[in-house]
Design an enzyme around this catalytic site. Structure first.
Site, PDB file in Angstrom:
ATOM      1  N   HIS A 122      -2.190   8.546   6.038  1.00 22.51           N
ATOM      2  CA  HIS A 122      -2.529   7.247   5.442  1.00 22.51           C
ATOM      3  C   HIS A 122      -3.943   6.886   5.916  1.00 22.51           C
ATOM      4  CE1 HIS A 122      -1.836   3.485   3.501  1.00 22.51           C
ATOM      5  NE2 HIS A 122      -1.834   2.769   4.608  1.00 22.51           N
ATOM      6  N   CYS A 166       0.796  -1.231   0.000  1.00 26.38           N
ATOM      7  CA  CYS A 166       0.000   0.000   0.000  1.00 26.38           C
ATOM      8  C   CYS A 166       0.827   1.278   0.000  1.00 26.38           C
ATOM      9  CB  CYS A 166      -0.964  -0.033   1.175  1.00 26.38           C
ATOM     10  SG  CYS A 166      -1.961  -1.522   1.131  1.00 26.38           S
ATOM     11  N   HIS A 177      -9.611   2.605   0.390  1.00 24.10           N
ATOM     12  CA  HIS A 177      -8.165   2.388   0.338  1.00 24.10           C
ATOM     13  C   HIS A 177      -7.842   1.742  -1.000  1.00 24.10           C
ATOM     14  CE1 HIS A 177      -4.132   1.667   1.116  1.00 24.10           C
ATOM     15  NE2 HIS A 177      -4.179   0.812   2.118  1.00 24.10           N
TER      16      HIS A 177
END
Lengths: 354, 399
Positions: B293, B160, B328
């Site tokens: 994040h 990620c 996400h």
């Protein structure tokens, strides 16, 4: 620009490459189209409980990285840069197949967690408790060469002293079956001896892990210098000679200065023409070497080609099994590596003795 | 190494819009793109919410004018759309008028097609064209082909944080003079593989994700692609380019704690932010906005909060996670958040952290929850991935 020395090498492959005091004296000959890496004694490097959870690619990657660090007397590197073309195929296949078979039920996270492309780099960092820069490149046949370019950049930025770089790929049984179906793996079995002259489409698939400790300073045990690397996504066949010359020119080196050229021939009649063009032209008076008949083709096998180059520079010898023409050099100062897979992801690497 | 790295173009496709303008408009209206899943048939469809791009594969093929024989994964199609937008936005007429490269990022790659035809491949050769498109470099290769970039092309996959690392490498390639121009970013489509993977980790929320909220219950997966064009100062001057923002700093570090979980003390994240400050020469008190994040998992948001406190002390800048807008988007996340960071600089606007109610008890950090206008000169953006991979980028209006 700061120099980049190859201070250690480590290779896990389908050949006996685990000991650095040997250099392909005893060759393992195969008659199959899928050849596997010879298992090291894992327990010397990885606690058995941890090893049980790891797929082969992770295990051989961790072992090769540990071997490379040990030979260079480095405990914790300043950066870990890993290349893998196909990533963690075994865990990916395990997760996809159980997801399909069980209709998205009864799944456990382990194989998903370990299927991530940066698992090898992460496991090396975790094992060493290395909190440094950690990148993973996944661009087909230039995955490993991308690591080399990144390492060169780091030395240029003068941020680091010791960088662990490596390339690793593992077999996936289902993926191999699919590559047979689309002819990327040869239909007929071909032996180690026949591969390079097989004149049929496709190649043989291998697996392995090769890691190196690159440093900004030369040590007693240094193998050689990494002078330059270039990756090129696509090259038209008619331009291959120009691109090689351009690469040599930018390093102030002529064809005559190259003592050996290590080529990525894999016996695929449809794509070896890039190599053949150089073999019959630019490098017809140069000692030519090939290695994929011994190791099989995989996206990061070029890291094994790099291992071959480094070993030649240090030992100043060339095992007979690598020779593909009758030209011989008396000594080895400049070695050029050229690789591509299926006409894409070309790379040039220039190594020099130090 | 004080050469400036300019951002001269941006492109994006996400669940809140198919262009930079559409994304900005949704951000300004606090209009999220989280819904039930429609393009993928999964037995979990009633238990999860996703940030899905509504265009079907057929519509994407039509939009890109691809031949029927094409073997594009959805990742590749999304990537091409965003990368082309970025090149147009940068007013590039000849992509090869200087040393141009492409660095893309993906984690899913061609998995969407692999999982669809996995066993069918063995029985029937209709879809064999997709077999060669499985590997992570394939979508990058297709983007390169569509943009006409033939030389330096590579792909990064660090879960990620992938596209943060693609942007970072691009900036370093420009600074070193190895490239004059580089298209950087990432793409990931939704797949059953990632849906089920995150499901087994029990970090998928059954409802709208709530980043930095005390009662957060996990993340919403999303799909997206975003690309930036980075150019050297020489090219900017020579071609009289409009500069959207600069990349001022970047840093990568490893948490070395666990394959998937972040450490309690946020060590990797702290090191990444500190490294980015070192490269930029900026001080923490110069940051006007943190695009966190903030995935809304229990573990990430606490660990990231602790790291932010370690780096910023008492004076934590305005902060928000935009994951509640887009979900996400894995390897694409840092690239879409880079676009949002540049939009924040251009519009002097902080985009809200949606769905937030109460602070996390251990840290007490309160994000910005509605549009906030103020002068913004420097934005810090975090992205963290499996394998302990932690990355920070700093974007600046002027350098």
């Amino acid at each position: 620009m700061n120099s980049c020395y190859i201070n250690s090498v480590a290779c896990v492959s389908a050949q006996n490459t685990l000991r650095n005091d040997h250099f392909l004296e005893e060759v393992v000959f195969y008659d199959e189209n899928i050849i596997s890496a010879i298992n090291p004694v894992y327990k010397e490097y990885i606690p058995p409980a941890a090893a049980r959870r790891m797929a082969k690619g992770v295990k051989i990657g961790v072992v090769a990285s540990a071997m490379a660090l040990k030979e260079a007397y480095i405990t914790i590197p300043d950066a870990i840069i890993t290349g893998t073309g196909m990533g963690c195929l075994q865990d990916s296949e395990k997760f996809v197949s159980s997801m399909i078979t069980n209709d998205e039920q009864f799944l456990t996270p382990t194989s998903f967690i370990q299927s991530t492309h940066n698992t090898v780099g992460a496991q090396i960092a975790l094992g060493l408790q290395c909190k440094a820069y950690n990148f993973s490149y996944v661009n087909g046949a230039v995955s490993f060469e991308s690591c080399l370019i990144d390492a060169q950049l780091m030395f240029q930025e003068q941020e680091v002293k010791h960088i662990l770089v490596g390339g690793v790929d593992e077999h996936g049984a289902h993926t191999n079956n699919l590559h047979k179906l689309i002819g990327h793996i040869k239909k007929e079995p071909v032996s180690t001896v026949q591969l390079l002259n097989s004149k049929t489409p496709g190649t043989i698939f291998g697996e392995g892990a090769s890691f190196f400790l690159l440093s900004d300073k030369k040590e007693h045990g240094s193998y050689g210098k990494l002078v330059d690397v270039e990756i090129i996504n696509t090259i038209k066949l008619e331009n291959i000679i120009d691109r090689v010359l351009h690469f040599l020119n930018r390093n102030g080196i002529s064809v005559e200065d190259i003592d050996a050229v290590i080529l990525g021939n894999n016996g695929d009649v449809e794509f070896d023409n890039y190599y053949n063009k150089l073999q019959d032209g630019l490098f017809k008076n140069t000692q030519q070497l090939a290695y994929k008949h011994l190791f099989g083709e995989y996206n990061t096998v070029s890291a094994t080609g790099f291992w071959v180059g480094a070993k030649i520079l240090k030992s100043q010898t060339v095992p007979n099994v690598l020779k593909i023409n009758n030209k011989r050099s008396n000594s080895y100062k400049n070695i050029l590596l050229y690789n591509q897979y299926r006409g894409e992801n070309h790379s040039f690497v220039l190594l020099q003795s130090c | 190494m004080s050469k400036r790295v300019a951002i001269t173009g941006m492109g994006i496709i996400s669940s809140i819009g198919n262009s930079v303008e559409e994304n900005l408009s949704a951000l300004l209206k606090s209009k999220h793109g989280i819904s039930r899943i429609s393009n993928i048939h999964t037995r979990h469809k009633d238990e999860i919410m996703v940030g899905e791009i509504t265009l079907s594969n057929e519509e994407l093929i039509e939009q890109l004018n691809l031949p029927e024989t094409n073997n594009y994964s959805r990742t590749a199609m999304l990537g091409v759309i965003a990368a082309k937008q970025a090149v147009v936005n940068a007013n590039i007429t000849n992509i090869n008028d200087c040393k141009t490269g492409l660095i893309s990022a993906t984690s899913v790659g061609g998995m969407d097609m692999t999982e669809k035809y996995y066993y069918e491949y063995l029985e029937d050769n209709t879809n064999h064209k997709y077999i060669g498109g499985h590997h992570a470099g394939d979508s990058t290769h297709k983007i390169a082909e569509q943009l006409g970039i033939t030389n330096f092309v590579t792909t990064i996959s660090t879960a990620c944080s992938s596209s943060a690392n693609a942007i970072m490498l691009g900036a370093r390639m420009i600074k070193s003079g190895k490239l004059d121009r580089v298209v950087v970013g990432g793409a990931d489509c939704l797949s059953k593989f990632t849906i089920n993977g995150f499901k087994t980790l029990m970090i998928l929320s059954e409802t709208y994700c709530k980043p930095f909220d005390r009662d957060r219950s996990g993340l919403n997966l999303g799909e997206a692609a975003a690309f930036l064009v980075l150019e050297s100062e020489e090219i900017v001057v020579k071609q009289n380019k409009k500069v959207l923002a600069y990349i001022a700093g970047y840093g990568n570090a490893n948490d070395a704690f666990h394959q998937t979980a972040s450490s309690g003390d946020g060590e990797g994240a702290t090191l990444a932010m500190q490294a980015a400050f070192k490269v930029s020469g900026l001080q923490p008190n110069q940051i006007d906005y943190i695009n966190a994040h903030g995935t809304a998992t229990l573990n990430n948001d606490l660990s990231e909060s602790v790291a932010i406190q370690r780096v910023f002390g008492e004076n934590i800048p305005d902060l928000s996670s935009t994951k509640a807008f887009t979900g996400h988007t894995l390897a694409a996340a840092a690239a879409i958040e880079a676009v949002y960071s540049v939009l924040a600089l251009q519009n002097n606007t902080i985009f809200p952290n949606l769905n937030y109610n109460n602070a996390i008890e251990q840290t007490g950090i309160v994000p910005v929850t509605s549009i906030k206008k103020k002068n913004i000169n420097h934005v810090l953006s975090n992205s963290f991935g499996f394998g302990g991979n932690c990355s920070t980028l700093i974007f600046s209006k002027k350098l």
